[in-house]
Write a protein that holds these residues in place. Sequence first.
Motif: not given
Length: 104
Positions: A75-90
Motif C-alpha cells: 500500500i505504501a508503494f502504491w501510494e508512492a506510485n499511483p500509476k502502477d497497475t495494481n495501485a490503480i485497481f486498489f
Amino acid sequence: METKLAVWLVGKKYAENVEEGMEFLQALENNSCPDALLDYLKKDLDVLMALGGNISSDKAVEYLKDKLKSAEKLIAFWEANPKDTNAIFFNKRLQEYLATHPEE
C-alpha cells in the motif's frame, strides 16, 4: 490504515466487503480467525500451498499477520506510485468505498 487493509482483504478475496474485512482485522488483532475467514482461506490456492490442506485457526492467524505486514508495504508503494497497475485497481476499490463512507 485499517480501511486500506480491509480493502486489500477484499481485493484478495479474503473478505466479501470492507466491513467484513474490518471485522476480520479486529479478530486477527485478538489472535483469532473467524470461521468465515477460514472458509475464504480454504478456497485460496496460494494459502493451501503455503499452509497445506489442513488450515487451522492458529496457522491462519500467523499467515495473515505476515501477509498484512506485506500488504502495508504494498500500500505504501502504491501510494508512492499511483500509476502502477495494481495501485490503480486498489485505489479504485478504496475510492468506491470512501465515496459511500465519507467518515472513514
